[in-house]
Design an enzyme around this catalytic site. Structure first.
Site, PDB file in Angstrom:
ATOM      1  N   GLU A  62     -12.551   1.175  18.476  1.00  0.00           N
ATOM      2  CA  GLU A  62     -13.543   1.453  17.430  1.00  0.00           C
ATOM      3  C   GLU A  62     -14.854   0.743  17.738  1.00  0.00           C
ATOM      4  OE1 GLU A  62     -11.749   0.402  13.698  1.00  0.00           O
ATOM      5  OE2 GLU A  62     -10.118   1.839  13.927  1.00  0.00           O
TER       6      GLU A  62
ATOM      7  N   ILE B 299       0.821  -1.213   0.000  1.00  0.00           N
ATOM      8  CA  ILE B 299       0.000   0.000   0.000  1.00  0.00           C
ATOM      9  C   ILE B 299       0.855   1.263   0.000  1.00  0.00           C
ATOM     10  CG2 ILE B 299      -1.639   1.348   1.378  1.00  0.00           C
ATOM     11  CD1 ILE B 299      -2.964  -1.390   2.080  1.00  0.00           C
TER      12      ILE B 299
ATOM     13  N   HIS C  18     -12.820   4.088   9.665  1.00  0.00           N
ATOM     14  CA  HIS C  18     -12.152   2.848   9.232  1.00  0.00           C
ATOM     15  C   HIS C  18     -12.719   2.425   7.875  1.00  0.00           C
ATOM     16  CE1 HIS C  18      -9.936  -0.974  10.796  1.00  0.00           C
ATOM     17  NE2 HIS C  18      -9.792  -0.831   9.489  1.00  0.00           N
TER      18      HIS C  18
ATOM     19  N   ASP D   3      11.195   1.152   7.148  1.00  0.00           N
ATOM     20  CA  ASP D   3      10.731  -0.230   7.198  1.00  0.00           C
ATOM     21  C   ASP D   3      11.953  -1.132   7.318  1.00  0.00           C
ATOM     22  OD1 ASP D   3       9.738  -2.826   6.739  1.00  0.00           O
ATOM     23  OD2 ASP D   3       8.026  -2.018   5.638  1.00  0.00           O
TER      24      ASP D   3
ATOM     25  N   ASP E 202      -8.052   7.398   9.903  1.00  0.00           N
ATOM     26  CA  ASP E 202      -9.114   6.486   9.494  1.00  0.00           C
ATOM     27  C   ASP E 202      -9.348   5.426  10.560  1.00  0.00           C
ATOM     28  OD1 ASP E 202     -10.990   5.439   7.482  1.00  0.00           O
ATOM     29  OD2 ASP E 202      -9.614   3.731   7.387  1.00  0.00           O
TER      30      ASP E 202
ATOM     31  N   ARG F  88      -3.644   0.757  11.623  1.00  0.00           N
ATOM     32  CA  ARG F  88      -4.374   0.347  12.819  1.00  0.00           C
ATOM     33  C   ARG F  88      -4.168   1.405  13.900  1.00  0.00           C
ATOM     34  NH1 ARG F  88      -6.474  -2.532   9.807  1.00  0.00           N
ATOM     35  NH2 ARG F  88      -6.957  -4.761   9.940  1.00  0.00           N
TER      36      ARG F  88
END
Length: 347
Positions: free
Chosen positions: A265, A156, A284, A175, A260, A236
């Site tokens: 949640e 992504i 989300h 990363d 988001d 997340r």
């Protein structure tokens, strides 16, 4: 009577027509539930051969109660609802759907970034309240020449990097699991997390939620960020230390955030984010399009078919260590979804 029983532990769709298309074609019995607790999952799944999971807990306690289960697939990318170690020890394959919404999530992150840059939400609200004045946007800075930092550089964020390059953004990424060549092929520099925080004008979070990434962006990272930095999270909620983010926003140590996902949640009605003008929220929803929802559900069901019908490891196997315990064939390289209808039920 069907030889195989598959349980959907919980789901939030109008129906299960895509799952039915896949499983019933193979003569697999599909049982749907809306489990919330371990005990509810145990009650309905104890004799299941396969499980499709959304949010219900597939814990060690659940896994140790399963008498026949060979495979658990999860709607979506994250598998934090499933105890992977327990599944591996029990010889159960766990699969996800890591590639169903790459365009949707990267588009959503880009939309949140551009909204933050141009303050679309701010001016929309102002105009609706009768204020026709560009000064409500101040200050705004030119996008071209600024730096986007990506926390995580999987599929992504790689797609996002490709999309922002024509806008004139410099892209860097953190990363520790991605080879330098993967980043350099996209013109992206890999840096340390502290350097990313120091250099970035925008930070977009794409790390999976694991014990190692929980609270990855916290007080130490916020102290390193520029005051005009803008934080975006479409991964997340718990990857960001939420109290630390609230503190950074209240003290104006960063300019704003677009989220988001949040730690709990749905968001609590009294959550501080809801009263912060510097925070933009979406529910989300970054993963969602009609096409991505269909693809996710079909592929989750096809992962079940791989194991039960074809005797293969699922294409998107997560717990690769389970291969040492099972003698299944190698999985297929691609799924052909053209056989499955997009038609609405009853049409």
């Amino acid at each position: 009577m069907s030889r195989w029983k598959v349980v959907v532990t919980d789901w939030e769709y109008p129906d299960l027509r895509y799952e039915e298309q896949v499983l019933q074609h193979e003569g697999i019995e599909l049982v749907s539930a809306q489990c919330r607790t371990e005990d509810e999952v145990i009650e309905v799944c104890r004799d299941a051969d396969g499980i499709i999971n959304q949010y219900a807990p597939i814990s060690r306690k659940v896994i140790e109660s399963l008498s026949r289960c060979k495979v658990v697939t999860r709607y979506g990318v994250g598998v934090n609802t499933i105890d992977l170690d327990a599944a591996t020890e029990s010889g159960i394959c766990v699969a996800n759907v890591p590639d169903y919404c790459m365009d949707e999530v990267s588009d959503h992150a880009l939309a949140l970034l551009l909204n933050g840059v141009r303050k679309i939400s701010v001016t929309n609200e102002a105009v609706k309240k009768g204020v026709w004045d560009y000064k409500v946007m101040q200050p705004i800075y030119r996008l071209r020449g600024r730096t986007l930092g990506l926390v995580g550089f999987g599929n992504i964020p790689q797609a996002l990097a490709d999309k922002v390059k024509p806008l004139g953004l410099k892209v860097i990424a953190y990363d520790p699991f991605v080879p330098e060549q993967t980043a350099s092929e996209r013109g992206v520099a890999l840096v340390s997390l502290p350097d990313l925080c120091k250099q970035s004008d925008f930070i977009s979070v794409h790390a999976p939620l694991t014990p190692a990434t929980k609270g990855l962006i916290g007080r130490e990272q916020f102290r390193l960020m520029k005051r005009e930095a803008y934080l975006i999270n479409t991964s997340r909620g718990p990857v960001i230390d939420e109290p630390a983010l609230i503190e950074a926003l209240q003290e104006q140590r960063i300019a704003g955030a677009a989220l988001d996902v949040v730690e709990e949640e749905p968001i609590r009605p009294d959550h501080p984010f809801l009263s912060m003008e510097s925070v933009t929220l979406t529910p989300h929803a970054a993963w969602y399009s009609e096409e991505s929802a269909r693809e996710m559900r079909l592929k989750a069901a096809l992962g079940i078919v791989d194991v039960l019908i074809h005797g293969e490891f699922p294409k998107y196997l997560v717990n690769h260590q389970v291969k040492d315990r099972l003698s299944l064939k190698s999985g297929k390289t691609a799924y052909d979804l053209t056989h499955y209808s997009l038609a609405e039920r009853g049409s």
